[in-house]
Motif scaffolding. Structure first.
Motif, short mmCIF file in Angstrom:
data_model
loop_
_atom_site.label_atom_id
_atom_site.label_comp_id
_atom_site.label_asym_id
_atom_site.label_seq_id
_atom_site.Cartn_x
_atom_site.Cartn_y
_atom_site.Cartn_z
N ALA A 246 33.55 35.08 38.78
CA ALA A 246 34.76 35.90 38.79
C ALA A 246 35.18 36.26 37.36
O ALA A 246 35.60 37.41 37.08
N ARG A 247 35.08 35.31 36.42
CA ARG A 247 35.43 35.59 35.02
C ARG A 247 34.51 36.64 34.42
O ARG A 247 34.95 37.56 33.73
N GLU A 248 33.19 36.47 34.67
CA GLU A 248 32.24 37.43 34.11
C GLU A 248 32.47 38.83 34.66
O GLU A 248 32.44 39.82 33.92
N ILE A 249 32.69 38.90 35.98
CA ILE A 249 32.91 40.22 36.59
C ILE A 249 34.21 40.84 36.07
O ILE A 249 34.29 42.03 35.76
N HIS A 250 35.24 39.97 35.92
CA HIS A 250 36.53 40.50 35.44
C HIS A 250 36.47 40.86 33.97
O HIS A 250 36.93 41.94 33.57
N ASP A 251 35.90 39.95 33.14
CA ASP A 251 35.93 40.18 31.70
C ASP A 251 34.94 41.25 31.27
O ASP A 251 35.24 42.06 30.37
N ASP A 252 33.74 41.25 31.87
CA ASP A 252 32.71 42.20 31.43
C ASP A 252 32.69 43.45 32.31
O ASP A 252 33.05 44.55 31.87
#
Length: 450
Positions: A246-252
């Motif tokens: 979720a962090r990777e999808i949100h941040d990147d």
């Protein structure tokens, strides 16, 4: 004993017949000798001459009296002989039955599966059967002495201290100490034999060995605890992986998608083609970066080389990337090319086993060299990962850690065997064998999230 009984019976019959012949011969010789002596000495004439003066007393009738007495004695003797013969036959039949009962008792005692014994009140063994000798280890050591009190400890004091009001003392589970320190668990029954003064004279014991059942239940209990902990760890890892995704999808991906949406909304308001081309070029770069990020996420969830080229190349790619991250560790591989044609379930398990092993080595081993061996053999697929690191000697890498437990669970899901060998400062060797005959029955499913 069974084989000697007919021989003993035949010998007894022959002795009895010989005795009868001897008695008949003695009787015949006695009658013949009496007859010849009567001819020579003529005792009847002498007796008549002696008895003639006493004729008034009818002395001359005594020979007939003696004859009648002899006949009566012979009749009583023959009747007594018949009674003795009947009594002897009855005794022999009773002895035969007693002998057969003794043989049956000995067979029941010696050949029973339960360990039977008789001991005195101090625990000294008086007699036992073969099953007890095997249970206690006496048969292996070739010993004849065994002390039940030492094996049972405080439990024996409760059994032999005071007479019990009940006929038997039953124990569903007793743990004994064998002289060789081996595990010995029995289901036991004791019977106290009392003397005339109501004191414990002997104790009869009956043991049923449940050591294997006890160890199996203990192992199942341990596996249950491990599986419960592993399930909890798997859920935690799954949630952590979901948070990471979720962090990777949100941040990147999310940020670049937002930038693409804003640029795309701006383009219709631009009349200059040069300015519009700048926005379009920026959208293309954002899309390229999004594509790279998605491929990176997909590769972490499932190795693309495994689907595109097979297990061997996927392992080679995994090791290549791992060596880039750990340049101080040298890694050698011996991979069988025929393993590219393995079923998908087996390929995924082998890949994850090697991946987890390399992760543990980089975190804990402090190794300088790693060797990976993969071979397609007759008995199944053989996998070995070996390093020359510190070995398992800290709480951070115990044989019960979640990583190693997960590796073992993956292999056992394919009905395979998992062996971990380690010595301090001598590295760790992980060996797994997966039989092919169970590959189609596998229930292992790859968790693409955690």
């Amino acid at each position: 004993m069974h084989e000697n009984s007919p021989l003993m019976k035949n010998t007894s019959d022959n002795n009895r017949k010989n005795s009868q012949r001897r008695d008949l011969l003695i009787a015949f010789c006695t009658v013949a000798l009496t007859y010849f002596l009567s001819i020579i000495l003529d005792p009847a004439e002498h007796f008549m001459e002696w008895a003639e003066p006493l004729e008034h007393g009818q002395i001359d009738e005594l020979p007939f009296v003696f004859l009648a007495a002899a006949i009566v004695a012979i009749w009583f003797s023959s009747r007594r002989m018949r009674e003795l013969s009947i009594e002897i036959a009855t005794r022999r039949e009773a002895e035969k039955k007693a002998h057969e009962s003794l043989i049956r008792f000995q067979t029941l005692f010696e050949e029973g599966l339960s360990g039977n014994f008789i001991a005195d009140r101090y625990g000294n063994l008086v007699i036992c059967n073969q099953a007890f000798r095997i249970m206690s280890g006496m048969a292996v050591r070739g010993e004849d002495q065994f002390n039940i009190a030492s094996a049972l400890g405080s439990e024996w004091q409760a059994i032999a201290r005071d007479p019990s009001p009940s006929a038997y003392l039953d124990f569903p589970e007793l743990i004994l100490e064998r002289p060789d320190k081996g595990v010995w668990v029995v289901m036991a029954r004791f019977r106290q034999v009392l003397s005339e003064t109501a004191e414990i004279q002997e104790i009869h014991g009956y043991f049923t060995d449940i050591t294997e059942q006890y160890l199996a239940e203990k192992e199942l209990s341990q596996l249950f605890v491990e599986n419960r902990a592993l399930a909890g760890h798997a859920m935690q890892a799954q949630e952590e992986e979901r948070c990471r995704l979720a962090r990777e999808i949100h941040d990147d991906v999310g940020q670049y998608l937002t930038a693409i949406r804003l640029d795309a909304a701006t383009i219709p308001n631009i009349d200059d083609r040069v300015s519009a081309s700048v926005y379009l070029e920026r959208i293309a770069k954002h899309a390229e970066y999004i594509q790279i990020a998605i491929k990176r996420i997909i590769r972490r969830l499932r190795p693309a080389a495994l689907d595109a080229h097979g297990l061997v190349e996927a392992i080679q790619q995994l090791v290549h990337d791992w060596c880039k991250q750990n340049p101080e560790i040298d890694c050698s591989m011996n991979l069988d090319e025929s393993c590219n044609r393995l079923p998908e379930t087996i390929s995924i398990v082998i890949f994850r086993i090697i991946q987890e092993a390399l992760t543990n080595i980089s975190r804990h081993a402090q190794a300088h060299h790693v060797d990976i061996y993969l071979k397609n053999k007759d008995q199944g697929l053989f996998v070995r990962i070996k390093d020359d690191g510190l070995g398992i000697q800290s709480s951070s890498a115990t044989p019960n850690s979640f990583g190693l437990t997960g590796m073992r669970e993956r292999i056992e899901s394919l009905h395979g065997s998992f062996v971990l060998a380690s010595r301090p400062n001598a590295g760790v060797t992980i060996t797994a064998i997966i039989p092919f005959n169970h590959s189609r029955e596998c229930k292992y499913v790859e968790n693409t999230v955690g």
